[in-house]
Every structure is written in structure tokens, then in C-alpha cells.
Scaffold this motif. Structure first.
Motif, mmCIF file in Angstrom:
data_model
loop_
_atom_site.group_PDB
_atom_site.id
_atom_site.type_symbol
_atom_site.label_atom_id
_atom_site.label_comp_id
_atom_site.label_asym_id
_atom_site.label_seq_id
_atom_site.Cartn_x
_atom_site.Cartn_y
_atom_site.Cartn_z
ATOM 1 N N HIS A 167 15.358 -0.918 -2.261
ATOM 2 C CA HIS A 167 14.761 -2.218 -2.582
ATOM 3 C C HIS A 167 15.724 -3.330 -2.282
ATOM 4 N N THR A 175 9.431 -0.882 4.166
ATOM 5 C CA THR A 175 10.433 -0.551 3.162
ATOM 6 C C THR A 175 11.439 0.414 3.785
ATOM 7 N N GLU A 202 4.143 -4.944 6.496
ATOM 8 C CA GLU A 202 4.698 -4.294 5.306
ATOM 9 C C GLU A 202 5.783 -3.340 5.774
ATOM 10 N N THR A 255 6.842 5.682 10.631
ATOM 11 C CA THR A 255 7.867 6.231 9.759
ATOM 12 C C THR A 255 8.991 6.712 10.671
ATOM 13 N N GLU A 313 0.809 2.866 11.268
ATOM 14 C CA GLU A 313 1.840 3.176 10.280
ATOM 15 C C GLU A 313 2.957 3.881 11.028
ATOM 16 N N ARG A 350 0.830 -1.202 0.000
ATOM 17 C CA ARG A 350 0.000 0.000 0.000
ATOM 18 C C ARG A 350 0.865 1.254 0.000
ATOM 19 N N SER A 351 0.235 2.355 -0.297
ATOM 20 C CA SER A 351 0.934 3.640 -0.357
ATOM 21 C C SER A 351 1.092 4.226 1.035
ATOM 22 N N ARG A 352 2.133 5.013 1.194
ATOM 23 C CA ARG A 352 2.324 5.745 2.448
ATOM 24 C C ARG A 352 1.252 6.810 2.582
ATOM 25 N N SER A 353 0.874 7.097 3.811
ATOM 26 C CA SER A 353 -0.149 8.112 4.086
ATOM 27 C C SER A 353 0.412 9.515 3.866
ATOM 28 N N TRP A 405 9.837 2.782 6.784
ATOM 29 C CA TRP A 405 8.374 2.920 6.799
ATOM 30 C C TRP A 405 7.795 1.535 6.978
ATOM 31 N N SER A 458 2.643 10.413 6.786
ATOM 32 C CA SER A 458 3.999 9.872 6.700
ATOM 33 C C SER A 458 4.860 10.702 5.758
ATOM 34 N N LEU A 459 4.310 11.056 4.613
ATOM 35 C CA LEU A 459 5.065 11.851 3.642
ATOM 36 C C LEU A 459 5.372 13.250 4.171
#
Length: 170
Positions: free
Chosen positions: A170, A159, A157, A121, A119, A2-5, A103, A8-9
């Protein structure tokens, strides 16, 4: 994955503002007032290899409520599932030694026995006064008010976040 919120960004953007280009943010350059609505979820932690601890140096009010107590001086690893304490500890030192951010989506077991996703970060910091690496983290639980967390479980999840380019490793 899923995408970061947006939270978080935004947290990442604010931390990067306190860093030299392609470098690690300095604690003394962090403007905690700039975090605004994120501030209650922001913490600063001090990993200590010799003591096998990750102590809270600073902890926002919402994080303290979610974990059920004042966190300054507490060891984050007290809240982590014993089966993953080593992994959590190692992740802190990867962030400091690589250096990079992290994250992740992490379930937490609530005091009522249910599971809630959080979540997280985090990024490395350097404390010029202590001459050592610290971590700055932001938790985001999309439930208001958030439940009390009894135990942090293994991330589902994650990264690594590159400091040089702002992208994911990655």
C-alpha cells in the motif's frame, strides 16, 4: 477497487511455486505447461534500461492475436500510449528492483475504436542463464474472442503485490 480475478490469483500461485520462500521465481523453474488455459495469455519480457525497451522473450498465442502479430522480439512499449511509455517502463524496473508484483486493470483501444478492459498481473523472474531479471505477465480479457488491441492505455486501477507475504503493498 475491484477484486482480482480467479485467473490472476491462479497465475500468481503458479509463479510463486517457482520461487524460493519470500523470493523471486527462477525462469528455469517455471513449468509453462502448468498454466493450462492461462498459457495463451502468459508472456515473458526482458526489460533493457540501456535500450529503453521491454522485449517479449515468450508470448502466448492469445496475446499475439490480441496485439495482432507474433510478439517474440517485439518491444511491448510499441503498443503503449506514447504519453505513458515512461511510466510503463519505470513500472517494469520497480518490479525488478523492489522486487514485487503488479496487478492492474488497463483499458485498451481496439482496432475498431472501442475500449476494452484487460487485467494484467506481472511478477519479476530471474533468468539463471542470462544472469538478469525478466518479467512474467498474464493478461486476462473477459471477452471471447478478444478484440484486436491497437493501443494499451493508462491503468485505471493497480496495486503492487508483495513477494514476501503474498499481500498487496500500500
Amino acid at each position: 477497487m475491484r477484486s482480482r480475478s480467479a485467473q490472476s490469483l491462479r497465475f500468481e500461485e503458479l509463479v510463486r511455486r517457482a520461487a524460493p520462500p519470500r523470493g523471486v521465481a527462477r525462469l528455469q523453474a517455471i513449468d509453462f505447461s502448468a498454466f493450462g488455459d492461462l498459457a495463451p495469455w502468459v508472456s515473458v519480457l526482458e526489460p533493457d534500461q540501456a535500450m529503453f525497451t521491454i522485449r517479449f522473450v515468450r508470448a502466448g498465442e492469445s496475446l499475439c492475436k490480441a496485439l495482432g502479430r507474433d510478439l517474440v522480439g517485439a518491444d511491448y512499449l510499441e503498443f503503449v500510449d506514447p504519453a505513458i511509455k515512461g511510466e510503463a517502463f519505470d513500472s517494469a524496473f520497480v518490479m525488478l528492483s523492489r522486487p514485487c508484483g503488479l496487478w492492474q486493470i488497463t483499458p485498451g483501444l481496439t482496432k475498431s475504436g472501442t475500449t476494452v478492459e484487460a487485467e494484467y498481473t506481472g511478477f519479476p523472474l530471474f533468468d539463471d542463464e542470462r544472469k538478469r531479471g525478466l518479467l512474467i505477465t498474464m493478461a486476462h480479457i473477459a471477452i471471447d474472442p478478444p478484440p484486436q488491441i491497437a493501443q494499451v492505455r493508462h491503468a485505471t486501477e493497480w496495486t503492487w503485490l508483495e513477494l514476501k507475504s503474498g499481500g498487496a503493498l500500500h
